[in-house]
Design an enzyme around this catalytic site. Structure first.
Site, PDB file in Angstrom:
ATOM      1  N   LYS A   8      -1.522   1.256  -6.249  1.00 27.17           N
ATOM      2  CA  LYS A   8      -1.957   0.084  -5.593  1.00 27.17           C
ATOM      3  C   LYS A   8      -1.795  -1.029  -6.471  1.00 27.17           C
ATOM      4  O   LYS A   8      -2.381  -1.384  -7.650  1.00 27.17           O
ATOM      5  CB  LYS A   8      -3.536   0.190  -5.253  1.00 27.17           C
ATOM      6  CG  LYS A   8      -3.987  -0.985  -4.594  1.00 27.17           C
ATOM      7  CD  LYS A   8      -5.350  -0.719  -4.244  1.00 27.17           C
ATOM      8  CE  LYS A   8      -6.199  -1.879  -3.484  1.00 27.17           C
ATOM      9  NZ  LYS A   8      -5.669  -2.667  -2.422  1.00 27.17           N
ATOM     10  N   THR A  37      -3.675  -6.534  -3.796  1.00 33.85           N
ATOM     11  CA  THR A  37      -5.058  -6.513  -2.897  1.00 33.85           C
ATOM     12  C   THR A  37      -4.860  -7.677  -2.128  1.00 33.85           C
ATOM     13  O   THR A  37      -4.246  -8.795  -2.377  1.00 33.85           O
ATOM     14  CB  THR A  37      -6.294  -6.583  -3.920  1.00 33.85           C
ATOM     15  OG1 THR A  37      -7.345  -6.397  -3.058  1.00 33.85           O
ATOM     16  CG2 THR A  37      -6.224  -7.859  -4.647  1.00 33.85           C
ATOM     17  N   GLU A  82       0.048  -1.317  -1.219  1.00 32.74           N
ATOM     18  CA  GLU A  82      -1.426  -0.973  -1.038  1.00 32.74           C
ATOM     19  C   GLU A  82      -1.339   0.601  -1.134  1.00 32.74           C
ATOM     20  O   GLU A  82      -2.728   1.134  -0.894  1.00 32.74           O
ATOM     21  CB  GLU A  82      -2.018  -1.664   0.289  1.00 32.74           C
ATOM     22  CG  GLU A  82      -2.058  -2.966   0.262  1.00 32.74           C
ATOM     23  CD  GLU A  82      -3.588  -3.227  -0.214  1.00 32.74           C
ATOM     24  OE1 GLU A  82      -4.073  -2.463  -0.904  1.00 32.74           O
ATOM     25  OE2 GLU A  82      -3.952  -4.600  -0.284  1.00 32.74           O
TER      26      GLU A  82
END
Length: 104
Positions: free
Chosen positions: A21, A24, A74
């Site tokens: 990831k 954000t 993500e």
């Protein structure tokens, strides 16, 4: 004990720690971060610190502008990403993509 600067749902912790990831997506209330910021990261559920990240970039985006590349960053599919964002921010249409790098 220092306070955390940003929190993530616990379900994202392993992906952040593994480097899967790398962005954000946040609403306006968290659009103040800037490239170069070093942030203490905690879990949303219990605010427990779990790592430190560096902000690489911050850029505005709408839900319709999200791409497969954002979804990959993500660590999920595009449809899933849009659903997650709509669930977390049901009344928002403008967001900020915060690109991050794990520091430790």
């Amino acid at each position: 004990m220092q306070p955390n600067d940003i929190t993530f749902y616990q379900r994202f912790e392993a992906d952040i720690l593994a480097g899967r990831k790398t962005i954000t997506i946040r609403d306006k209330s968290e659009s103040y971060f800037k490239a170069g910021d070093i942030l203490r990261v905690g879990r949303f559920e219990d605010n427990q610190y779990f790592c430190t990240i560096e902000v690489l970039s911050v850029s505005p985006i709408t839900l319709d502008e999200l791409t497969e590349q954002h979804a990959k960053q993500e660590n999920m599919g595009l449809a899933e990403l849009r659903e997650v964002i709509k669930t977390i921010y049901p009344n928002e249409s403008e967001f900020w993509v915060i690109e991050i790098r794990l520091v430790n």
